[in-house]
Design an enzyme around this catalytic site. Sequence first.
Site, PDB file in Angstrom:
ATOM      1  N   CYS A 123       1.047  -1.202  -0.270  1.00 24.37           N
ATOM      2  CA  CYS A 123      -0.093  -0.028  -0.055  1.00 24.37           C
ATOM      3  C   CYS A 123       0.877   1.442  -0.127  1.00 24.37           C
ATOM      4  CB  CYS A 123      -0.999  -0.077   1.209  1.00 24.37           C
ATOM      5  SG  CYS A 123      -2.190  -1.220   1.099  1.00 24.37           S
ATOM      6  N   ARG A 125      -7.661  -4.090  -3.763  1.00 26.22           N
ATOM      7  CA  ARG A 125      -7.215  -2.971  -4.302  1.00 26.22           C
ATOM      8  C   ARG A 125      -7.859  -2.716  -5.635  1.00 26.22           C
ATOM      9  NH1 ARG A 125      -2.357  -2.412  -1.799  1.00 26.22           N
ATOM     10  NH2 ARG A 125      -1.771  -4.218  -1.034  1.00 26.22           N
TER      11      ARG A 125
END
Length: 216
Positions: free
Chosen positions: A51, A128
Amino acid sequence: MTDHASVCVPRIGETAPDFEAETTHGILRLEDFRGSWLVFFSHPADFTPVCASELMAFAGVRATLRDMGCELLGLSVDSIFSHIAWVRSLEEKFGAAIDFPLVADTTGEVARRYGMTMPAESPTEPARVVYVIDDRQCVRAYMAYPMTTGRNVAEIVRLVAALQATDAHGVATPAGWKPGDGVLAPPPRTQAMAQERAKAAGPNCPDWYFCKRELS
């Protein structure tokens, strides 16, 4: 077995669901982005390596997207305090200025509304997921990646550019298209149009349904 059939994912061509949420830039609604294009993306968790790499990559294309009239908005289910601490850490440790807002979706309501949760992968963290939303707040594209795989933000920028070229010129873009490349003319819709197109056969028009041209 859990039934996930009730999860509704906004589809291409539909109006993106509005929401109001706390972000690192204050309370925002989707409506606040009307008139601009928007890349709205989720990430699983703050202070995690994949991330972090993605957030820094998005920061790296922020100016390019802004020049295209496109904003960035991130989301995870972490708290606003976690978001603020993480943004500060990324700037301090990596020199990355995250100057776009991050939604603190602590209840998961926005993530569920956008189909960002993948319960078979994680019961709590969003995957995601990326939505490209146009200036009329219509969903133009979306994609999903698993937690283990970081996204290619250059492809997201290319996608926005391709969609904007389509809107501006009424054309389609071929595989791998990027600004400056030739585009595809719409295929003929009648036999007469196909016959006329066939007469124009040449290097840029090898068959009646496949013709390239340059953007002026």
